[in-house]
Write a protein that holds these residues in place. Structure first.
Motif, short mmCIF file in Angstrom:
data_model
loop_
_atom_site.label_atom_id
_atom_site.label_comp_id
_atom_site.label_asym_id
_atom_site.label_seq_id
_atom_site.Cartn_x
_atom_site.Cartn_y
_atom_site.Cartn_z
N ILE A 179 4.40 23.64 15.55
CA ILE A 179 5.82 23.89 15.30
C ILE A 179 6.57 22.74 15.95
CG2 ILE A 179 7.73 25.46 15.68
CD1 ILE A 179 5.57 27.69 15.95
N ASP A 180 7.11 21.86 15.14
CA ASP A 180 7.71 20.64 15.67
C ASP A 180 9.24 20.69 15.79
OD1 ASP A 180 8.24 20.61 12.98
OD2 ASP A 180 7.39 18.63 12.60
N GLU A 181 9.81 21.85 15.63
CA GLU A 181 11.26 22.01 15.74
C GLU A 181 11.61 22.38 17.18
OE1 GLU A 181 14.54 25.25 14.19
OE2 GLU A 181 12.62 25.11 13.19
N PRO A 182 12.33 21.53 17.93
CA PRO A 182 12.62 21.84 19.33
C PRO A 182 13.55 23.05 19.48
CG PRO A 182 13.81 19.88 18.65
CD PRO A 182 12.93 20.27 17.50
N GLY A 183 13.39 23.75 20.59
CA GLY A 183 14.28 24.87 20.90
C GLY A 183 14.12 26.06 19.98
N ASN A 184 12.91 26.32 19.52
CA ASN A 184 12.71 27.34 18.51
C ASN A 184 12.07 28.63 19.03
OD1 ASN A 184 10.07 26.73 18.93
ND2 ASN A 184 9.80 25.62 17.03
N ALA A 185 11.75 28.71 20.30
CA ALA A 185 11.02 29.85 20.82
C ALA A 185 11.74 31.18 20.56
CB ALA A 185 10.77 29.68 22.32
N VAL A 186 13.04 31.17 20.57
CA VAL A 186 13.80 32.40 20.36
C VAL A 186 13.55 32.98 18.96
CG1 VAL A 186 15.96 31.39 19.53
CG2 VAL A 186 16.02 33.48 20.87
N LYS A 187 13.18 32.14 18.01
CA LYS A 187 12.92 32.60 16.64
C LYS A 187 11.60 33.34 16.50
CE LYS A 187 15.24 28.70 14.43
NZ LYS A 187 15.00 27.57 13.52
N TYR A 188 10.67 33.08 17.42
CA TYR A 188 9.32 33.63 17.30
C TYR A 188 9.16 34.81 18.24
CZ TYR A 188 8.74 29.51 14.54
OH TYR A 188 8.90 28.55 13.57
N LYS A 189 9.35 35.98 17.69
CA LYS A 189 9.26 37.21 18.47
C LYS A 189 7.80 37.59 18.63
CE LYS A 189 13.82 38.55 17.49
NZ LYS A 189 14.69 38.31 16.53
N THR A 190 7.31 37.52 19.86
CA THR A 190 5.89 37.70 20.14
C THR A 190 5.58 39.03 20.82
OG1 THR A 190 6.23 36.47 22.18
CG2 THR A 190 5.42 35.23 20.28
N GLY A 191 6.56 39.89 20.96
CA GLY A 191 6.35 41.15 21.65
C GLY A 191 5.35 42.07 20.98
N SER A 192 5.14 41.90 19.70
CA SER A 192 4.18 42.77 18.99
C SER A 192 2.73 42.46 19.36
CB SER A 192 4.36 42.64 17.48
OG SER A 192 4.05 41.32 17.06
N TRP A 193 2.50 41.41 20.13
CA TRP A 193 1.15 41.05 20.55
C TRP A 193 0.62 41.97 21.63
CZ3 TRP A 193 1.24 35.05 21.54
CH2 TRP A 193 1.63 34.39 20.37
N ARG A 194 1.52 42.57 22.39
CA ARG A 194 1.08 43.23 23.62
C ARG A 194 0.45 44.61 23.38
NH1 ARG A 194 6.65 43.31 24.25
NH2 ARG A 194 7.29 45.35 23.55
N THR A 195 -0.42 44.96 24.33
CA THR A 195 -1.04 46.28 24.37
C THR A 195 -0.35 47.12 25.45
OG1 THR A 195 -3.14 45.32 23.71
CG2 THR A 195 -3.21 47.51 24.67
#
Length: 96
Positions: free
Chosen positions: A16-32
């Motif tokens: 992902i080469d677009e800077p400042g993009n972490a807010v777009k990628y919601k990763t909370g569904s990964w957790r147990t």
């Protein structure tokens, strides 16, 4: 919300080469497991905030007020570093 890119539209290595993009990628569904705060035990030392690798600890006016569950991956570091005397953060199963 923008449409997902097709596999052939991704750069080599799927970077992902677009800077400042972490807010777009919601990763909370990964957790147990997810962190849960017992505010009555919390002394607002903010050690959890310092150690959180995902910036998922929400602090307002110098006090821990909760978690950003859309980005928290449930690593448990916050619960692990919470001082022994308080243990204000516990990890619980995401879906019980």
């Amino acid at each position: 919300m923008s449409e997902l890119k097709k596999w052939f539209e991704l750069p080599v290595g799927a970077v992902i080469d677009e800077p400042g993009n972490a807010v777009k990628y919601k990763t909370g569904s990964w957790r147990t497991f997810k962190p849960v705060l017992d505010k009555s035990k919390c002394n607002d030392c903010l050690i959890c905030w310092i150690y959180c690798p995902d910036n998922s600890i929400i602090v307002q006016d110098g006090k821990l007020i909760g978690f950003d569950y859309e980005h928290c991956k449930g690593c448990g570091i916050c619960a692990e570093v919470c001082p022994d005397k308080s243990k204000a953060i516990t990890m619980v199963l995401e879906h019980q």
